[in-house]
Design an enzyme around this catalytic site. Structure first.
Site, PDB file in Angstrom:
ATOM      1  N   HIS A 118      10.530   0.126   0.640  1.00 24.97           N
ATOM      2  CA  HIS A 118      11.045  -0.027   2.013  1.00 24.97           C
ATOM      3  C   HIS A 118      12.340  -0.860   2.034  1.00 24.97           C
ATOM      4  O   HIS A 118      12.407  -1.924   2.659  1.00 24.97           O
ATOM      5  CB  HIS A 118       9.968  -0.668   2.911  1.00 24.97           C
ATOM      6  N   GLU A 154       1.576   0.717   3.496  1.00 27.48           N
ATOM      7  CA  GLU A 154       2.373  -0.112   2.601  1.00 27.48           C
ATOM      8  C   GLU A 154       2.090  -1.596   2.851  1.00 27.48           C
ATOM      9  O   GLU A 154       1.748  -1.954   3.979  1.00 27.48           O
ATOM     10  CB  GLU A 154       3.873   0.206   2.756  1.00 27.48           C
ATOM     11  N   ARG A 179       9.064   6.293   8.285  1.00 33.92           N
ATOM     12  CA  ARG A 179       7.915   5.388   8.320  1.00 33.92           C
ATOM     13  C   ARG A 179       6.782   6.027   7.548  1.00 33.92           C
ATOM     14  O   ARG A 179       6.635   7.264   7.556  1.00 33.92           O
ATOM     15  CB  ARG A 179       7.424   5.167   9.756  1.00 33.92           C
TER      16      ARG A 179
HETATM   17  C1  GLV Z   1      13.412  -0.370   8.836  1.00 31.23           C
HETATM   18  O1  GLV Z   1      12.533   0.306   8.429  1.00 31.23           O
HETATM   19  C2  GLV Z   1      13.786  -0.479  10.203  1.00 31.23           C
HETATM   20  O2  GLV Z   1      13.105   0.112  11.063  1.00 31.23           O
HETATM   21  O3  GLV Z   1      14.767  -1.162  10.494  1.00 31.23           O
END
Ligand code: GLV
Length: 336
Positions: free
Chosen positions: A288, A270, A241
């Site tokens: 991401h 982000e 994250r």
């Molecule tokens: C993606 O970042 C998730 O947490 O599934």
């Protein structure tokens, strides 16, 4: 006539998933993928018993208080730092996530970023596309060795373990890890991984992959002082994250040669990316997408939908985050 409960799907998702939800619910969906602010989200949530979220919608105490009929928030993500889980539990609202189904896909991507950053794949590709390749040179885009080098993993849940196995078995890497709790010796042996302190992890890893959940405790777990403890030849990969890494400190370390390379799929704030990172060649940046294959995204969406269906039709969920809500006495449960 049986009135179906109403649910909201906050972002565009597979039409098949909308169809699956529609068998059980009146579905209000955002298939045009508009961006909603908090007030708009609250407005669309009025009267809804459940909400299907992605990791980008924040469900906090204000939202819960403003939406008294809301009983479940189902995240199409394994991470759930967009949920105020304590507030959900206080208010008797169930939170669910989408674990397991993305583990291998996300681990693949962690390795893709590691290889791309360490072996300078993107930097050399940009050079070639820019027409700068005129002659071969013995040291052209020479990167860091991956096989046989030490793989460090911070956060050793399911995805961390899947990355460890790739490193140990596929790339012959000694694997060291640090985690809040140590794995059992049996799981350590399966993963080929050795538990070390955070200091030793930082000091010894040739490539460090971050796979820990975001929380107040993990905010800036990798900042200037941690980066200083790493080898100058090391690679840092963040598929966890944004906010776990201090992006400004990372850009500074990369710019001044205190760290060789980085691969980042997640960012503080982000979709905005720190401008200093954008200006650097020795960092691979992706938006991401670590779990982004169509089969995995479909499975994640179906799991989120099935959490909603299971809870609102039968009081059960596949992946409850605060299961205490499931056993609340009737009078303490929110009503649709
Ligand atoms: C993606 O970042 C998730 O947490 O599934």
């Amino acid at each position: 006539m049986i009135v179906k409960p109403e649910v909201l799907v906050t972002r565009a998702v597979f039409p098949e998933v909308i169809a699956r939800l529609s068998e059980h619910f009146q579905v209000d969906s955002n298939q045009s993928d508009e961006t909603w602010n908090k007030a708009e989200l609250i407005e669309r949530l009025q009267g809804k018993a459940g909400v299907f979220t992605t990791g980008s919608e924040r469900i906090d105490a204000d939202v819960l208080a403003a939406c008294p009929r809301l009983q479940i928030c189902a995240n199409m993500a394994v991470g759930y730092n967009n949920f105020d889980l304590d507030a959900m539990t206080d208010q008797g609202v169930l939170g669910t996530n989408a674990p397991d189904v993305l583990t291998q896909t996300t681990a693949d991507f962690g390795f893709a970023l590691l290889l791309a950053a360490a072996r300078r794949v993107c930097e050399s590709e940009h050079y070639l596309r820019a027409g700068q390749w005129r002659r071969w040179r013995y040291d052209m885009f020479a990167g860091a060795e991956v096989h046989g080098s030490t793989l460090g993993i911070l956060g050793m849940g399911r995805i961390g373990q899947a990355i460890a196995k790739r490193g140990a078995m596929g790339f012959d890497m000694p694997v060291v890890y640090h985690n809040r709790s140590r794995l059992t010796p049996e799981i350590e042996a399966i993963c080929g991984a050795r538990y070390v302190s955070k200091e030793e992890l930082l000091r010894t890893a040739d490539h460090l992959v971050l796979v820990l959940p975001y929380s107040h405790q993990s905010h800036h777990a990798i900042g200037a002082s941690e980066l200083d403890q790493m080898k100058a030849s090391a690679t840092l990969v963040n598929i966890a994250r944004g906010g776990i890494v201090d992006d400004a400190a990372l850009a500074d370390a990369l710019r001044h040669g205190r760290l060789a390379a980085a691969g980042l799929d997640v960012f503080e704030g982000e979709p905005t990316v720190h401008p200093a990172l954008l200006a650097l060649k020795n960092v691979v940046l992706t938006p991401h997408i670590a779990s982004a294959t169509m089969p995995t995204r479909m499975t994640m969406a179906i799991l989120a939908a099935d959490n909603l269906i299971g809870f609102l039709t039968a009081g059960q969920a596949i992946a409850p985050l605060n299961p205490q809500v499931l056993s609340l006495p009737q009078h303490a449960q929110r009503k649709g």
